[in-house]
Design a protein around this motif. Structure first.
Motif, short mmCIF file in Angstrom:
data_model
loop_
_atom_site.label_atom_id
_atom_site.label_comp_id
_atom_site.label_asym_id
_atom_site.label_seq_id
_atom_site.Cartn_x
_atom_site.Cartn_y
_atom_site.Cartn_z
N ASP A 190 2.87 -11.54 -1.82
CA ASP A 190 2.09 -11.14 -2.99
C ASP A 190 1.51 -12.36 -3.68
N ARG A 197 0.98 1.00 10.01
CA ARG A 197 0.56 0.28 8.81
C ARG A 197 1.08 0.95 7.53
N ASP A 226 6.45 0.12 0.35
CA ASP A 226 7.27 -0.71 1.23
C ASP A 226 8.50 0.06 1.72
N ALA A 238 -2.67 -1.42 -3.48
CA ALA A 238 -2.06 -2.56 -2.79
C ALA A 238 -1.81 -2.26 -1.32
N SER A 293 7.84 -5.53 0.37
CA SER A 293 6.58 -5.94 0.99
C SER A 293 6.05 -7.25 0.43
N VAL A 335 -0.94 -12.60 4.74
CA VAL A 335 -1.80 -11.60 4.08
C VAL A 335 -1.40 -11.54 2.61
N ARG A 387 -3.35 -4.50 1.71
CA ARG A 387 -2.57 -5.16 2.76
C ARG A 387 -3.08 -4.75 4.14
N ASN A 388 -3.41 -3.47 4.31
CA ASN A 388 -3.96 -3.04 5.59
C ASN A 388 -5.30 -3.70 5.88
N PRO A 391 -2.30 -9.71 -0.89
CA PRO A 391 -3.02 -8.76 -1.74
C PRO A 391 -3.21 -9.37 -3.13
N PHE A 421 3.46 -11.06 4.90
CA PHE A 421 2.91 -10.52 3.66
C PHE A 421 3.54 -11.25 2.47
#
Length: 454
Positions: A118, A218, A230, A98, A203, A35, A102-103, A37, A116
């Motif tokens: 970035d 989450r 995070d 952010a 995160s 994932v 992410r969710n 973001p 996760f």
């Protein structure tokens, strides 16, 4: 408390934070969703996607979800459509979100493991394989990789491929945050994680099972500025029984210096982050100003059986003045007995608490007792020193008071059925129970009708 417990599907539940006890045996690779973001970071996103095409984790088991936080122009991923199982999801630009991005990305995930990353990072080829290995075997695991820093200015995907696969010269390396390196070294890569280790989960380089992510709840979308989400998630996950681990072989390179080194100390921004965290994080270090928050560190439940209104006042009063504690009075005539006090103390409630998961401890009182100054602190010290999940005060068969950690209770609830045991036995297997004498904690008996007059 020295052995992992085998689940029917071949995965493991470990005691405490002992991920080192998991048998060193091969497991098949899991389905993983990365994932990402993203917000107006096209050149950095190109490098990240290129790095994901080089992963040693099987491409057939890898999905990538780019979660765009309202960029004016949608991210362009066309060059990688045929190279990656790639999905793009977007949300409107309502400021820095952010956590929500992410969710959103996790909601589109097909993988059993979430990874996760970035958009301004580039993972080394073994990154996904290494950071997801432990969550594949231990479904409670929350892993954090090693974030190193480099100046990637002017680098394109071809340069990146040359660095990772052809032995070309690497980019200039920048300083790695010492506070993180020291924390990982001092805790043996979080094997010795304690109550404050949530601060070392980042995160930008984090992985866990999707089931744990969903159960924990989450990321908290109330965080709408840089930083904090995070720490809050990791704090909540720890109290939900997560197993914390740093994976030093899972290396992702951040484009540019660490945020603190780029901006220097921005006291106003850090204060905003601290004030956003304090209502949600029950770490005493976050709450040094004497104000009361909706989520206390300790939830105390007092059974009214055997009490008069006067003795109940003594018991409840000794609990509610014990630091960051709120009390629920439950049992026969609870409301009527409290009404005789004439108080307006918002820390005291009648009934059973709806949800105690965000609090670190649940204390249950079953007798007419008075806690002396520092009694609750001594109980906390027993937990911190021994790592147990439950402290029984008095006789194990008829305790006058028990303290249970949310961490042990949550993990036991999660796995008791699969392990074919009840929750109390599972918690005891995984965390253990300590029995202490009331006198050692300055906890004394109270008469049915104690003297209140002055």
């Amino acid at each position: 408390m020295s052995r992992p417990l085998s689940l029917p599907d071949g995965r493991w539940v470990v005691p405490g934070n002992r991920w080192d006890l998991v048998p060193d045996e091969h497991r098949g690779a899991a389905t993983v969703t990365v994932v990402v973001p993203h917000y107006r970071q096209q050149p950095q996103l190109d490098r990240l996607l290129e790095a994901l095409t080089l992963q040693t984790h099987p491409a057939s088991l890898l999905q990538v979800v780019v979660a765009d936080d309202g960029s004016p122009t949608p991210p362009d991923v066309g060059a990688y459509r045929d190279l990656l199982n790639l999905t793009v999801v977007r949300q409107p630009d309502h400021g820095f979100r952010a956590a929500a991005a992410r969710n959103l990305g996790a909601s589109a995930a097909d993988g059993s493991i979430l990874c996760f990353l970035d958009a301004d990072t580039v993972p080394e080829p073994a990154y996904v394989e290494n950071i997801t290995r432990l969550p594949t075997a231990v479904p409670d695991a929350l892993t954090v990789g090693r974030r190193r820093h480099a100046d990637l200015t002017g680098w394109d995907p071809t340069d990146l491929r040359g660095w990772f696969t052809e032995g070309a010269a690497p980019p200039p390396e920048l300083t790695e945050p010492r506070w993180l390196r020291d924390a990982y070294a001092g805790s043996r890569d979080l094997l010795d994680a304690d109550r404050r280790s949530y601060r070392f989960i980042i995160s930008a380089v984090m992985s866990c099972t999707r089931s744990l992510f969903d159960e924990v709840g989450r990321f908290d979308e109330s965080f709408t500025s840089y930083g904090g989400e995070d720490w809050e998630f990791a704090h909540r996950a720890f109290d939900a029984g997560a197993v914390l681990a740093h994976v030093p072989t899972a290396i992702a390179w951040h484009d540019g210096a660490d945020w603190a080194e780029r901006t220097g100390e921005d006291r106003e921004d850090k204060n905003l982050e601290a004030m956003a965290l304090a209502p949600l994080v029950t770490d005493p270090a976050a709450r040094t100003h004497g104000v009361v928050y909706a989520v206390p560190q300790t939830v105390a439940i007092v059974d009214t059986a055997g009490h008069s209104a006067a003795s109940l006042l003594v018991t409840v009063g000794s609990l509610v003045t014990s630091g960051d504690t709120q009390v629920w009075i439950s049992g026969p005539n609870a409301a009527a007995m409290r009404a005789q006090w004439g108080d307006v103390d918002a820390r005291i409630h009648v009934g059973i608490p709806d949800d105690t998961r965000r609090s670190r401890f649940v204390v249950e009182s079953h007798g007419r007792i008075r806690l002396g100054p520092g009694s609750l602190d001594r109980l906390v010290d027993v937990v911190d020193r021994t790592g147990v999940g439950r402290v029984v005060v008095g006789s194990p068969d008829a305790p006058v008071l028990t303290m249970t950690t949310s961490r042990s209770a949550a993990r036991a609830r999660r796995w008791a059925d699969a392990l074919g045991a009840d929750t109390d036995a599972t918690a005891d297997d995984l965390f253990g129970t300590a029995v202490v004498d009331p006198a050692d904690l300055d906890i004394t008996d109270v008469e049915a009708h104690p003297r209140l007059a002055w």
